[in-house]
Motif scaffolding. Structure first.
Motif, PDB file in Angstrom:
ATOM      1  N   GLU A 128       0.844  -1.203   0.000  1.00 45.56           N
ATOM      2  CA  GLU A 128       0.000   0.000   0.000  1.00 45.56           C
ATOM      3  C   GLU A 128       0.874   1.245   0.000  1.00 45.56           C
ATOM      4  OE1 GLU A 128      -3.364  -0.045  -0.032  1.00 45.56           O
ATOM      5  OE2 GLU A 128      -3.459  -2.234   0.028  1.00 45.56           O
ATOM      6  N   ARG A 129       0.385   2.302  -0.672  1.00 44.35           N
ATOM      7  CA  ARG A 129       1.111   3.573  -0.680  1.00 44.35           C
ATOM      8  C   ARG A 129       0.538   4.487   0.384  1.00 44.35           C
ATOM      9  NH1 ARG A 129       0.778   8.698  -2.401  1.00 44.35           N
ATOM     10  NH2 ARG A 129       2.694   9.723  -3.056  1.00 44.35           N
ATOM     11  N   PHE A 130       1.419   5.100   1.159  1.00 46.71           N
ATOM     12  CA  PHE A 130       1.033   6.019   2.217  1.00 46.71           C
ATOM     13  C   PHE A 130       1.639   7.397   1.953  1.00 46.71           C
ATOM     14  CE2 PHE A 130       0.638   1.825   3.952  1.00 46.71           C
ATOM     15  CZ  PHE A 130      -0.513   1.891   4.724  1.00 46.71           C
ATOM     16  N   VAL A 131       0.848   8.427   2.201  1.00 42.79           N
ATOM     17  CA  VAL A 131       1.334   9.796   2.139  1.00 42.79           C
ATOM     18  C   VAL A 131       2.093  10.054   3.438  1.00 42.79           C
ATOM     19  CG1 VAL A 131       0.645  12.226   2.070  1.00 42.79           C
ATOM     20  CG2 VAL A 131      -0.608  10.522   0.718  1.00 42.79           C
ATOM     21  N   VAL A 132       3.311  10.530   3.338  1.00 49.48           N
ATOM     22  CA  VAL A 132       4.132  10.750   4.530  1.00 49.48           C
ATOM     23  C   VAL A 132       3.837  12.131   5.098  1.00 49.48           C
ATOM     24  CG1 VAL A 132       6.493  10.945   5.393  1.00 49.48           C
ATOM     25  CG2 VAL A 132       5.889   9.139   3.767  1.00 49.48           C
ATOM     26  N   ILE A 133       3.424  12.142   6.368  1.00 54.95           N
ATOM     27  CA  ILE A 133       3.089  13.404   7.032  1.00 54.95           C
ATOM     28  C   ILE A 133       4.165  13.843   8.017  1.00 54.95           C
ATOM     29  CG2 ILE A 133       0.614  13.161   6.702  1.00 54.95           C
ATOM     30  CD1 ILE A 133       0.426  12.076   9.545  1.00 54.95           C
ATOM     31  N   LYS A 134       5.062  12.929   8.365  1.00 51.74           N
ATOM     32  CA  LYS A 134       6.186  13.268   9.234  1.00 51.74           C
ATOM     33  C   LYS A 134       7.350  12.378   8.861  1.00 51.74           C
ATOM     34  CE  LYS A 134       7.912  13.116  13.948  1.00 51.74           C
ATOM     35  NZ  LYS A 134       7.638  12.873  15.358  1.00 51.74           N
ATOM     36  N   ALA A 135       8.525  12.953   8.744  1.00 54.05           N
ATOM     37  CA  ALA A 135       9.732  12.174   8.479  1.00 54.05           C
ATOM     38  C   ALA A 135      10.923  12.897   9.089  1.00 54.05           C
ATOM     39  CB  ALA A 135       9.933  11.988   6.978  1.00 54.05           C
ATOM     40  N   ASP A 136      11.510  12.296  10.106  1.00 53.14           N
ATOM     41  CA  ASP A 136      12.722  12.858  10.690  1.00 53.14           C
ATOM     42  C   ASP A 136      13.709  11.723  10.937  1.00 53.14           C
ATOM     43  OD1 ASP A 136      11.986  11.661  13.174  1.00 53.14           O
ATOM     44  OD2 ASP A 136      10.985  13.498  13.847  1.00 53.14           O
ATOM     45  N   GLU A 137      14.765  11.983  11.682  1.00 51.01           N
ATOM     46  CA  GLU A 137      15.814  10.971  11.864  1.00 51.01           C
ATOM     47  C   GLU A 137      15.351   9.779  12.694  1.00 51.01           C
ATOM     48  OE1 GLU A 137      15.783  13.879  15.048  1.00 51.01           O
ATOM     49  OE2 GLU A 137      16.150  14.199  12.935  1.00 51.01           O
ATOM     50  N   ARG A 138      14.226   9.909  13.394  1.00 51.21           N
ATOM     51  CA  ARG A 138      13.724   8.818  14.226  1.00 51.21           C
ATOM     52  C   ARG A 138      12.411   8.224  13.726  1.00 51.21           C
ATOM     53  NH1 ARG A 138      13.121   7.262  20.228  1.00 51.21           N
ATOM     54  NH2 ARG A 138      10.899   6.858  20.436  1.00 51.21           N
ATOM     55  N   SER A 139      11.479   9.058  13.303  1.00 52.08           N
ATOM     56  CA  SER A 139      10.121   8.600  13.028  1.00 52.08           C
ATOM     57  C   SER A 139       9.622   8.984  11.643  1.00 52.08           C
ATOM     58  CB  SER A 139       9.154   9.195  14.056  1.00 52.08           C
ATOM     59  OG  SER A 139       9.571   8.895  15.364  1.00 52.08           O
ATOM     60  N   ILE A 140       8.839   8.068  11.062  1.00 50.88           N
ATOM     61  CA  ILE A 140       8.147   8.324   9.795  1.00 50.88           C
ATOM     62  C   ILE A 140       6.686   7.946  10.012  1.00 50.88           C
ATOM     63  CG2 ILE A 140       7.943   7.721   7.354  1.00 50.88           C
ATOM     64  CD1 ILE A 140      10.933   6.881   7.467  1.00 50.88           C
ATOM     65  N   TYR A 141       5.790   8.893   9.762  1.00 51.05           N
ATOM     66  CA  TYR A 141       4.359   8.636   9.901  1.00 51.05           C
ATOM     67  C   TYR A 141       3.719   8.785   8.529  1.00 51.05           C
ATOM     68  CZ  TYR A 141       4.978   9.627  14.960  1.00 51.05           C
ATOM     69  OH  TYR A 141       5.382   9.633  16.265  1.00 51.05           O
ATOM     70  N   GLY A 142       2.877   7.816   8.173  1.00 45.97           N
ATOM     71  CA  GLY A 142       2.189   7.860   6.886  1.00 45.97           C
ATOM     72  C   GLY A 142       0.704   7.610   7.041  1.00 45.97           C
ATOM     73  N   LYS A 143      -0.076   8.170   6.119  1.00 46.09           N
ATOM     74  CA  LYS A 143      -1.535   8.018   6.150  1.00 46.09           C
ATOM     75  C   LYS A 143      -2.037   7.565   4.788  1.00 46.09           C
ATOM     76  CE  LYS A 143      -4.272   9.960   8.645  1.00 46.09           C
ATOM     77  NZ  LYS A 143      -5.245   9.415   9.538  1.00 46.09           N
ATOM     78  N   LYS A 144      -3.106   6.772   4.825  1.00 46.57           N
ATOM     79  CA  LYS A 144      -3.852   6.398   3.629  1.00 46.57           C
ATOM     80  C   LYS A 144      -5.311   6.400   4.059  1.00 46.57           C
ATOM     81  CE  LYS A 144      -4.815   2.796   0.369  1.00 46.57           C
ATOM     82  NZ  LYS A 144      -5.059   1.376   0.354  1.00 46.57           N
ATOM     83  N   GLY A 145      -6.001   7.462   3.735  1.00 42.31           N
ATOM     84  CA  GLY A 145      -7.350   7.613   4.254  1.00 42.31           C
ATOM     85  C   GLY A 145      -7.279   7.777   5.761  1.00 42.31           C
ATOM     86  N   ARG A 146      -8.009   6.935   6.492  1.00 42.59           N
ATOM     87  CA  ARG A 146      -8.016   7.024   7.948  1.00 42.59           C
ATOM     88  C   ARG A 146      -7.109   5.995   8.611  1.00 42.59           C
ATOM     89  NH1 ARG A 146     -13.786   7.130  10.141  1.00 42.59           N
ATOM     90  NH2 ARG A 146     -12.638   7.681  12.008  1.00 42.59           N
ATOM     91  N   GLU A 147      -6.449   5.151   7.807  1.00 44.16           N
ATOM     92  CA  GLU A 147      -5.483   4.206   8.367  1.00 44.16           C
ATOM     93  C   GLU A 147      -4.093   4.773   8.159  1.00 44.16           C
ATOM     94  OE1 GLU A 147      -4.644   0.592   5.751  1.00 44.16           O
ATOM     95  OE2 GLU A 147      -6.570   1.271   4.965  1.00 44.16           O
ATOM     96  N   GLY A 148      -3.106   4.151   8.793  1.00 45.46           N
ATOM     97  CA  GLY A 148      -1.769   4.692   8.620  1.00 45.46           C
ATOM     98  C   GLY A 148      -0.674   3.771   9.112  1.00 45.46           C
ATOM     99  N   VAL A 149       0.562   4.260   8.982  1.00 48.28           N
ATOM    100  CA  VAL A 149       1.744   3.552   9.452  1.00 48.28           C
ATOM    101  C   VAL A 149       2.555   4.462  10.363  1.00 48.28           C
ATOM    102  CG1 VAL A 149       1.929   1.942   7.510  1.00 48.28           C
ATOM    103  CG2 VAL A 149       3.051   4.161   7.360  1.00 48.28           C
ATOM    104  N   VAL A 150       3.163   3.839  11.342  1.00 50.24           N
ATOM    105  CA  VAL A 150       4.107   4.517  12.228  1.00 50.24           C
ATOM    106  C   VAL A 150       5.374   3.683  12.188  1.00 50.24           C
ATOM    107  CG1 VAL A 150       4.618   5.251  14.586  1.00 50.24           C
ATOM    108  CG2 VAL A 150       2.264   5.396  13.728  1.00 50.24           C
ATOM    109  N   ILE A 151       6.458   4.304  11.783  1.00 51.93           N
ATOM    110  CA  ILE A 151       7.754   3.619  11.660  1.00 51.93           C
ATOM    111  C   ILE A 151       8.740   4.377  12.535  1.00 51.93           C
ATOM    112  CG2 ILE A 151       9.577   2.911  10.058  1.00 51.93           C
ATOM    113  CD1 ILE A 151       7.384   3.166   7.821  1.00 51.93           C
TER     114      ILE A 151
END
Length: 132
Positions: free
Chosen positions: A72-95
């Protein structure tokens, strides 16, 4: 605690994430994963590249291109040296990257993004504190 126990108990059992995997910091070795959650080597390379990208004026390339996790493709809303947060609709990923590991998690529509992020960030803090 085993790596699988971190996935099962510290992440998925909280109800704040529904799928999770833990990789080494190079992204090329899976230490543990929840059932049915497959992050391909190419997708992990995207994650590693995002962490290695120093960005221009504080913006990383991944924030323009998005990120693929488990097909799945996620739009990245936060990306720094520690964390990457992505959203796809109302679901998302936290890395979240620790000293020696990368935690890759997915949360469903029913979970607030902040709750998912807190769960993953807290486990990452713990792992850093114990040397991982």
């Amino acid at each position: 605690m085993s790596w699988q126990a971190y996935v099962d108990q510290s992440l998925v059992a909280t109800g704040n994430v529904d799928k999770a995997a833990i990789f080494n910091d190079a992204g090329n070795s899976v230490w543990a994963t929840s059932s049915g959650f497959t992050v391909s080597p190419a997708e992990m390379q995207e994650v590693v590249n995002a962490y290695n990208d120093k960005g221009t004026d504080g913006v990383k390339q991944v924030q323009s291109t998005g990120l693929h996790i488990a097909g799945e493709r996620f739009v990245v809303i936060k990306a720094d040296e520690r964390s990457i947060y992505g959203k796809k609709g109302r679901e998302g990923v936290v890395i979240v990257k620790t000293t020696n590991a990368i935690l890759v998690t997915h949360y469903p529509e029913s979970v607030q993004p902040g709750a998912a992020a807190n769960t993953v960030e807290q486990l990452a803090d713990y792992l850093v504190n114990v040397g991982y």
